[in-house]
Design a protein around this motif. Structure first.
Motif, PDB file in Angstrom:
ATOM      1  N   ASN A  30       0.809  -1.215   0.000  1.00 53.21           N
ATOM      2  CA  ASN A  30       0.000   0.000   0.000  1.00 53.21           C
ATOM      3  C   ASN A  30       0.848   1.273   0.000  1.00 53.21           C
ATOM      4  O   ASN A  30       0.302   2.370  -0.074  1.00 53.21           O
ATOM      5  N   TRP A  31       2.157   1.118   0.047  1.00 57.77           N
ATOM      6  CA  TRP A  31       3.052   2.270  -0.068  1.00 57.77           C
ATOM      7  C   TRP A  31       3.804   2.251  -1.400  1.00 57.77           C
ATOM      8  O   TRP A  31       4.858   2.876  -1.521  1.00 57.77           O
ATOM      9  N   LEU A  32       3.243   1.548  -2.379  1.00 57.51           N
ATOM     10  CA  LEU A  32       3.831   1.513  -3.707  1.00 57.51           C
ATOM     11  C   LEU A  32       2.906   2.189  -4.708  1.00 57.51           C
ATOM     12  O   LEU A  32       1.746   1.795  -4.852  1.00 57.51           O
ATOM     13  N   ALA A  33       3.400   3.191  -5.403  1.00 56.07           N
ATOM     14  CA  ALA A  33       2.746   3.673  -6.609  1.00 56.07           C
ATOM     15  C   ALA A  33       3.287   2.813  -7.747  1.00 56.07           C
ATOM     16  O   ALA A  33       4.472   2.470  -7.752  1.00 56.07           O
ATOM     17  N   SER A  52      -2.022   5.206  -8.314  1.00 58.78           N
ATOM     18  CA  SER A  52      -1.469   5.690  -7.051  1.00 58.78           C
ATOM     19  C   SER A  52      -1.459   4.572  -6.018  1.00 58.78           C
ATOM     20  O   SER A  52      -2.057   3.509  -6.219  1.00 58.78           O
ATOM     21  N   ARG A  53      -0.815   4.814  -4.906  1.00 59.08           N
ATOM     22  CA  ARG A  53      -0.651   3.753  -3.907  1.00 59.08           C
ATOM     23  C   ARG A  53      -1.976   3.244  -3.381  1.00 59.08           C
ATOM     24  O   ARG A  53      -2.110   2.057  -3.083  1.00 59.08           O
ATOM     25  N   LYS A  72      -5.467  -2.133  -8.549  1.00 61.92           N
ATOM     26  CA  LYS A  72      -4.474  -2.529  -7.539  1.00 61.92           C
ATOM     27  C   LYS A  72      -5.229  -3.135  -6.363  1.00 61.92           C
ATOM     28  O   LYS A  72      -6.126  -2.494  -5.813  1.00 61.92           O
ATOM     29  N   ASN A  74      -4.571  -4.112  -2.822  1.00 62.96           N
ATOM     30  CA  ASN A  74      -3.569  -4.020  -1.754  1.00 62.96           C
ATOM     31  C   ASN A  74      -3.597  -5.237  -0.830  1.00 62.96           C
ATOM     32  O   ASN A  74      -2.583  -5.592  -0.234  1.00 62.96           O
ATOM     33  N   ASP A 105      -0.452  10.434  -2.589  1.00 61.09           N
ATOM     34  CA  ASP A 105      -1.281   9.412  -3.220  1.00 61.09           C
ATOM     35  C   ASP A 105      -1.466   9.828  -4.668  1.00 61.09           C
ATOM     36  O   ASP A 105      -2.553  10.235  -5.086  1.00 61.09           O
TER      37      ASP A 105
END
Length: 127
Positions: A30-33, A52-53, A72, A74, A105
């Motif tokens: 959840n901290w990856l774009a 975005s993340r 995405k 998460n 974000d």
């Protein structure tokens, strides 16, 4: 260190659909774009889509807008690219990329924004 592994590529007829996936490990997802890029033979690597993340913000290349969807999950540490209405010009190796972010974000559309890359998955569209 972030490890990325793409899957789901293959051969599909023009007009068909495919979903490619990118599984990530080594960092809190959840901290990856993240983004998708592609490279056709003899051409430069080009931007396809980015997310975005949180997954709330997305951007697409004009060439795929309305046909491709990036998402995405998460909870599963996996990013997806749904490819619909495929054309022969979509034939390429598709790469996923990741950028560790802190607060923002937002999405990133340039290859140099990303520090981590997968090995790629081939998508071939037959006409």
């Amino acid at each position: 260190q972030v490890q990325l592994e793409e899957s789901g590529g293959g051969l599909v007829q023009a007009g068909g659909s495919l979903r490619v996936s990118c599984a990530a490990s080594g960092h809190a997802f959840n901290w990856l774009a993240m983004g998708w890029f592609r490279q056709a033979p003899g051409k430069e690597r080009e931007f396809v889509a980015a997310i975005s993340r949180s997954g709330r913000n997305t951007i697409y290349a004009d060439s795929v807008k309305g046909r491709f969807t990036i998402s995405k999950d998460n909870a599963k540490s996996t990013m997806y690219l749904e490819l619909n209405g495929l054309k022969s010009e979509d034939t390429a190796v598709y790469y996923c990329a990741a950028k560790i972010v802190t607060l923002a974000d937002w999405f990133y559309a340039r290859p140099n924004d990303y520090g981590y890359w997968g090995q790629g998955t081939q998508v071939t569209v037959s006409s």
